[in-house]
Design a protein around this motif. Structure first.
Motif, PDB file in Angstrom:
ATOM      1  N   GLU A  74      -5.667  15.263 -32.533  1.00 51.32           N
ATOM      2  CA  GLU A  74      -5.278  16.546 -31.931  1.00 51.32           C
ATOM      3  C   GLU A  74      -6.484  17.212 -31.273  1.00 51.32           C
ATOM      4  N   ALA A  75      -7.607  17.221 -31.992  1.00 51.48           N
ATOM      5  CA  ALA A  75      -8.823  17.849 -31.496  1.00 51.48           C
ATOM      6  C   ALA A  75      -9.306  17.164 -30.221  1.00 51.48           C
ATOM      7  N   SER A  76      -9.228  15.847 -30.188  1.00 52.57           N
ATOM      8  CA  SER A  76      -9.667  15.108 -29.004  1.00 52.57           C
ATOM      9  C   SER A  76      -8.820  15.448 -27.785  1.00 52.57           C
ATOM     10  N   ARG A  77      -7.516  15.586 -27.983  1.00 60.58           N
ATOM     11  CA  ARG A  77      -6.636  15.948 -26.855  1.00 60.58           C
ATOM     12  C   ARG A  77      -6.959  17.349 -26.356  1.00 60.58           C
ATOM     13  N   LEU A  78      -7.197  18.288 -27.287  1.00 55.04           N
ATOM     14  CA  LEU A  78      -7.530  19.650 -26.874  1.00 55.04           C
ATOM     15  C   LEU A  78      -8.856  19.671 -26.127  1.00 55.04           C
ATOM     16  N   LEU A  79      -9.839  18.919 -26.605  1.00 53.63           N
ATOM     17  CA  LEU A  79     -11.131  18.851 -25.925  1.00 53.63           C
ATOM     18  C   LEU A  79     -10.969  18.308 -24.508  1.00 53.63           C
ATOM     19  N   GLU A  80     -10.165  17.264 -24.331  1.00 49.56           N
ATOM     20  CA  GLU A  80      -9.898  16.722 -22.990  1.00 49.56           C
ATOM     21  C   GLU A  80      -9.311  17.786 -22.079  1.00 49.56           C
ATOM     22  N   THR A  81      -8.335  18.533 -22.593  1.00 44.93           N
ATOM     23  CA  THR A  81      -7.678  19.581 -21.809  1.00 44.93           C
ATOM     24  C   THR A  81      -8.679  20.651 -21.384  1.00 44.93           C
ATOM     25  N   VAL A  82      -9.507  21.098 -22.317  1.00 44.48           N
ATOM     26  CA  VAL A  82     -10.470  22.154 -22.011  1.00 44.48           C
ATOM     27  C   VAL A  82     -11.514  21.654 -21.022  1.00 44.48           C
ATOM     28  N   ARG A  83     -11.993  20.435 -21.216  1.00 45.73           N
ATOM     29  CA  ARG A  83     -12.979  19.898 -20.268  1.00 45.73           C
ATOM     30  C   ARG A  83     -12.386  19.750 -18.873  1.00 45.73           C
ATOM     31  N   ARG A  84     -11.122  19.362 -18.786  1.00 44.74           N
ATOM     32  CA  ARG A  84     -10.457  19.278 -17.478  1.00 44.74           C
ATOM     33  C   ARG A  84     -10.382  20.672 -16.854  1.00 44.74           C
ATOM     34  N   ASP A  85      -9.986  21.675 -17.666  1.00 43.38           N
ATOM     35  CA  ASP A  85      -9.920  23.051 -17.160  1.00 43.38           C
ATOM     36  C   ASP A  85     -11.294  23.525 -16.682  1.00 43.38           C
ATOM     37  N   LEU A  86     -12.339  23.213 -17.433  1.00 43.26           N
ATOM     38  CA  LEU A  86     -13.685  23.626 -17.031  1.00 43.26           C
ATOM     39  C   LEU A  86     -14.069  23.008 -15.686  1.00 43.26           C
ATOM     40  N   GLY A  87     -13.629  21.781 -15.450  1.00 44.47           N
ATOM     41  CA  GLY A  87     -13.959  21.097 -14.205  1.00 44.47           C
ATOM     42  C   GLY A  87     -13.120  21.524 -13.016  1.00 44.47           C
ATOM     43  N   GLU A  88     -11.980  22.164 -13.278  1.00 44.12           N
ATOM     44  CA  GLU A  88     -11.063  22.524 -12.195  1.00 44.12           C
ATOM     45  C   GLU A  88     -10.982  24.019 -11.920  1.00 44.12           C
ATOM     46  N   LYS A  89     -11.343  24.845 -12.875  1.00 44.41           N
ATOM     47  CA  LYS A  89     -11.131  26.296 -12.748  1.00 44.41           C
ATOM     48  C   LYS A  89     -12.446  27.041 -12.586  1.00 44.41           C
ATOM     49  N   THR A  90     -12.344  28.201 -11.964  1.00 39.78           N
ATOM     50  CA  THR A  90     -13.500  29.097 -11.921  1.00 39.78           C
ATOM     51  C   THR A  90     -13.677  29.708 -13.306  1.00 39.78           C
ATOM     52  N   VAL A  91     -14.836  30.303 -13.530  1.00 35.81           N
ATOM     53  CA  VAL A  91     -15.091  30.954 -14.818  1.00 35.81           C
ATOM     54  C   VAL A  91     -14.037  32.027 -15.073  1.00 35.81           C
ATOM     55  N   ARG A  92     -13.763  32.844 -14.063  1.00 30.96           N
ATOM     56  CA  ARG A  92     -12.776  33.923 -14.225  1.00 30.96           C
ATOM     57  C   ARG A  92     -11.398  33.356 -14.576  1.00 30.96           C
ATOM     58  N   ASP A  93     -10.969  32.303 -13.873  1.00 32.77           N
ATOM     59  CA  ASP A  93      -9.660  31.706 -14.153  1.00 32.77           C
ATOM     60  C   ASP A  93      -9.615  31.070 -15.538  1.00 32.77           C
ATOM     61  N   PHE A  94     -10.699  30.396 -15.916  1.00 34.72           N
ATOM     62  CA  PHE A  94     -10.754  29.789 -17.248  1.00 34.72           C
ATOM     63  C   PHE A  94     -10.651  30.862 -18.320  1.00 34.72           C
ATOM     64  N   PHE A  95     -11.440  31.934 -18.188  1.00 33.63           N
ATOM     65  CA  PHE A  95     -11.400  33.020 -19.175  1.00 33.63           C
ATOM     66  C   PHE A  95     -10.031  33.677 -19.220  1.00 33.63           C
ATOM     67  N   ALA A  96      -9.405  33.860 -18.068  1.00 35.28           N
ATOM     68  CA  ALA A  96      -8.079  34.480 -18.034  1.00 35.28           C
ATOM     69  C   ALA A  96      -7.046  33.582 -18.713  1.00 35.28           C
ATOM     70  N   GLU A  97      -7.103  32.281 -18.427  1.00 40.40           N
ATOM     71  CA  GLU A  97      -6.134  31.362 -19.020  1.00 40.40           C
ATOM     72  C   GLU A  97      -6.282  31.278 -20.543  1.00 40.40           C
ATOM     73  N   TRP A  98      -7.509  31.285 -21.009  1.00 43.71           N
ATOM     74  CA  TRP A  98      -7.744  31.191 -22.454  1.00 43.71           C
ATOM     75  C   TRP A  98      -7.809  32.573 -23.097  1.00 43.71           C
ATOM     76  N   ARG A  99      -7.433  33.593 -22.327  1.00 44.92           N
ATOM     77  CA  ARG A  99      -7.322  34.970 -22.797  1.00 44.92           C
ATOM     78  C   ARG A  99      -8.640  35.543 -23.328  1.00 44.92           C
ATOM     79  N   LEU A 100      -9.709  35.220 -22.620  1.00 45.92           N
ATOM     80  CA  LEU A 100     -11.021  35.752 -22.949  1.00 45.92           C
ATOM     81  C   LEU A 100     -11.352  36.970 -22.115  1.00 45.92           C
ATOM     82  N   LEU A 101     -10.460  37.288 -21.175  1.00 45.54           N
ATOM     83  CA  LEU A 101     -10.568  38.496 -20.351  1.00 45.54           C
ATOM     84  C   LEU A 101      -9.309  39.321 -20.520  1.00 45.54           C
ATOM     85  N   ASP A 102      -9.451  40.630 -20.504  1.00 46.00           N
ATOM     86  CA  ASP A 102      -8.263  41.492 -20.532  1.00 46.00           C
ATOM     87  C   ASP A 102      -7.521  41.337 -19.211  1.00 46.00           C
ATOM     88  N   ALA A 103      -6.204  41.448 -19.288  1.00 46.36           N
ATOM     89  CA  ALA A 103      -5.371  41.261 -18.092  1.00 46.36           C
ATOM     90  C   ALA A 103      -5.592  42.314 -17.063  1.00 46.36           C
TER      91      ALA A 103
END
Length: 103
Positions: A74-103
């Protein structure tokens, strides 16, 4: 960290897995559960380690996200997903998707 709206997340963030260290009480409950399942002859290996997914700043190694990632597969699949997101998204988009920024 100097960022603009187009900074790719992978340029400033890294994701990794770390072994989760539960409290002594949770660890004891986990081992008792594993023992009980072994006695009746079934179940998954509850004593297997679980992991946290940790996203850190590349420049300081400071964590920006830590979540329970579960057992190895499970952890390996989540890590793959996050690494893919890091490679495809801007910092702002990544933070928004993972709810690290207020809406």
């Amino acid at each position: 960290m100097n960022l603009d709206d187009s900074t790719l997340a992978a340029r400033v963030l890294e994701a990794r897995l770390e072994v989760r260290h539960p409290s002594p009480l949770k660890r004891a409950a986990k081992y008792l559960g594993a023992f009980a399942l072994a006695v009746i002859g079934g179940g998954d290996d509850l004593a297997a380690p679980t992991f946290d997914l940790v996203v850190v700043r590349s420049d300081s190694d400071a964590p920006v996200l830590r979540v329970n990632a579960g057992p190895d597969a499970e952890a390996s699949r989540l890590l793959e997903t996050v690494r893919r997101d890091l490679g495809e998204k801007t910092v702002r988009d990544f933070f928004a998707e993972w709810r690290l920024l207020d809406a």
